[in-house]
Design an enzyme around this catalytic site. Structure first.
Site, PDB file in Angstrom:
ATOM      1  CG  HIS A   6      -0.610  -0.248   2.675  1.00 26.05           C
ATOM      2  ND1 HIS A   6      -0.106   1.481   2.750  1.00 26.05           N
ATOM      3  CD2 HIS A   6       0.092  -0.993   3.526  1.00 26.05           C
ATOM      4  CE1 HIS A   6       0.055   0.697   4.886  1.00 26.05           C
ATOM      5  NE2 HIS A   6       0.389  -0.044   4.680  1.00 26.05           N
ATOM      6  CG  ASP A  38       3.068   0.932   7.631  1.00 24.48           C
ATOM      7  OD1 ASP A  38       3.328  -0.230   6.620  1.00 24.48           O
ATOM      8  OD2 ASP A  38       2.130   0.935   9.023  1.00 24.48           O
ATOM      9  CD  GLU A  94      -2.579  -1.502   5.737  1.00 26.26           C
ATOM     10  OE1 GLU A  94      -2.975  -2.845   6.679  1.00 26.26           O
ATOM     11  OE2 GLU A  94      -2.055  -0.504   5.771  1.00 26.26           O
ATOM     12  CD  GLU A  95      -1.365   2.781   7.694  1.00 22.84           C
ATOM     13  OE1 GLU A  95      -1.816   2.486   8.555  1.00 22.84           O
ATOM     14  OE2 GLU A  95      -0.356   2.211   7.779  1.00 22.84           O
ATOM     15  CG  ASP A 130       1.705  -3.970   5.639  1.00 22.00           C
ATOM     16  OD1 ASP A 130       2.555  -3.071   5.561  1.00 22.00           O
ATOM     17  OD2 ASP A 130       0.206  -3.492   5.573  1.00 22.00           O
ATOM     18  CG  HIS A 174       1.200   2.493  12.639  1.00 18.77           C
ATOM     19  ND1 HIS A 174      -0.159   2.997  12.868  1.00 18.77           N
ATOM     20  CD2 HIS A 174       1.864   2.511  11.369  1.00 18.77           C
ATOM     21  CE1 HIS A 174      -0.537   1.948  11.738  1.00 18.77           C
ATOM     22  NE2 HIS A 174       0.639   2.078  10.590  1.00 18.77           N
TER      23      HIS A 174
END
Length: 342
Positions: free
Chosen positions: A62, A179, A213-214, A234, A314
């Site tokens: 993603h 990410d 995706e998030e 991922d 994150h």
């Protein structure tokens, strides 16, 4: 891969505003003469034909990242924000950011606590990092909400965080948004290698560069009905109790959505062993992927999840070039392998 990754993380693409990154990937694939199409959600699908067109594979990564939106223009001329994606306010304190208006104009700023100055606020260090206390200080001469609106800034404008990407002499890559742009870079370079080396894959293989995706639904649609295997690429999550590290490919056996397909997981492990690829098996307790979203949508597929190990997910993330390399090696072997399902 590293060059592609640096370019990718330098293009702002918070979930909901990903067109520039999709265009970058699309132009790259066009140069490789790869067939691509957009889905209505704005994601990009690339297809490489294989010897067997009756059974398909799909790999996803993603392009969307964490970010924010302007929630409120405060009377002081500062901005209250609303988060996009699952992260904490303290992970972005002090970060430089960019506000993009609906007209496409951009302004820079810094995300700070309202009570930042220790010379003014006695409890600056104890105040909670939350939506009420965190704000954007805009790099413009503004003193009130009207002056901010005169710049064209409004509620709903997207806020992206500066990646601050750096590659160290020792091979570490430090940046926001690894990410999942690390995985996007891996897939881009693998497609390029397959085209340049004129490798014919055993099965028609699709690559979905998803863009939601998030927030949970990036890879849940546009899955061709002949797809048998669906592999999300991922990040591998690191922390206490985790086996994933920054130097190997992480093979996920279970996340918050439940176990991944057992036979596919064992096949990936077998491929790693046969090809001398360093890997770790792991469980990510608070995690979901495009593959789990696809399963939840009712697709009858064999689903799996692999990726490079990313530290401090994150937040301000880090990985090592060796993790990218091991992930790429496993995916290269996987795409040339035979399906073994009844």
């Amino acid at each position: 891969m590293v060059d592609s990754l640096i370019k990718l993380v330098s293009i702002a693409s918070p979930t909901g505003n990903t067109s520039k990154t999709i265009e970058f990937v699309e132009e790259f694939l066009k140069k490789q003469e790869v067939i691509t199409k957009r889905n209505r959600k704005g994601g990009l699908i690339a297809t490489l034909p294989g010897k067997d067109d009756s059974k398909h594979r799909m790999l996803t990564a993603h392009v969307d990242t964490l970010g924010a939106m302007v929630k409120e223009i405060k009377p002081s001329g500062r901005l209250k924000i609303d988060l996009i994606g699952g992260f904490t306010f303290n992970s972005i304190e002090g970060e430089y950011c960019t506000i993009e208006t609906a007209s496409g104009k951009t302004y820079t700023g810094t995300i700070l606590m309202h009570q930042t100055s220790v010379h003014v606020y006695k409890d600056a260090g104890k105040a909670e990092r939350n939506q009420a206390n965190m704000e954007i200080r805009i790099d413009e001469k503004v003193h009130n909400a009207d002056e901010v609106r005169a710049l064209g800034i409004e509620v709903g404008d997207f806020v992206s965080f500066d990646p601050r990407v750096e590659v160290t002499p020792s091979g570490y890559i430090k940046s926001r948004h690894l990410d999942d742009k690390a995985s996007v870079a891996i897939l881009m370079q693998l497609i390029k290698r397959i085209k340049e080396e004129k490798i014919e894959l055993p099965y028609t293989t699709h690559f979905l560069f998803s863009n939601n995706e998030e927030i949970g639904y990036g890879g849940n649609s546009n899955i061709p009905p002949d797809t048998v295997e669906y592999l999300a690429v991922d990040m591998g999550a690191m922390g206490d109790g985790q086996s994933t590290d920054e130097y190997t490919v992480s093979i996920c056996v279970k996340d918050a959505s439940g176990p991944y397909h057992y036979a596919l997981r064992k096949k990936l492990v077998s491929l790693a062993k046969e090809n001398g690829i360093s890997y770790k098996l792991d469980i990510y307790p608070y995690y979901g992927s495009d593959a789990s979203a696809a399963i939840r949508s009712g697709n009858d597929i064999v689903h799996g999840l692999v990726g490079p190990g990313i530290d401090s997910s994150h937040a301000f993330e880090r990985t090592h070039t060796s993790s990218l390399e091991q992930t790429a090696k496993l995916l290269f072997a996987y795409m040339q392998s035979e399906m073994t399902y009844e």
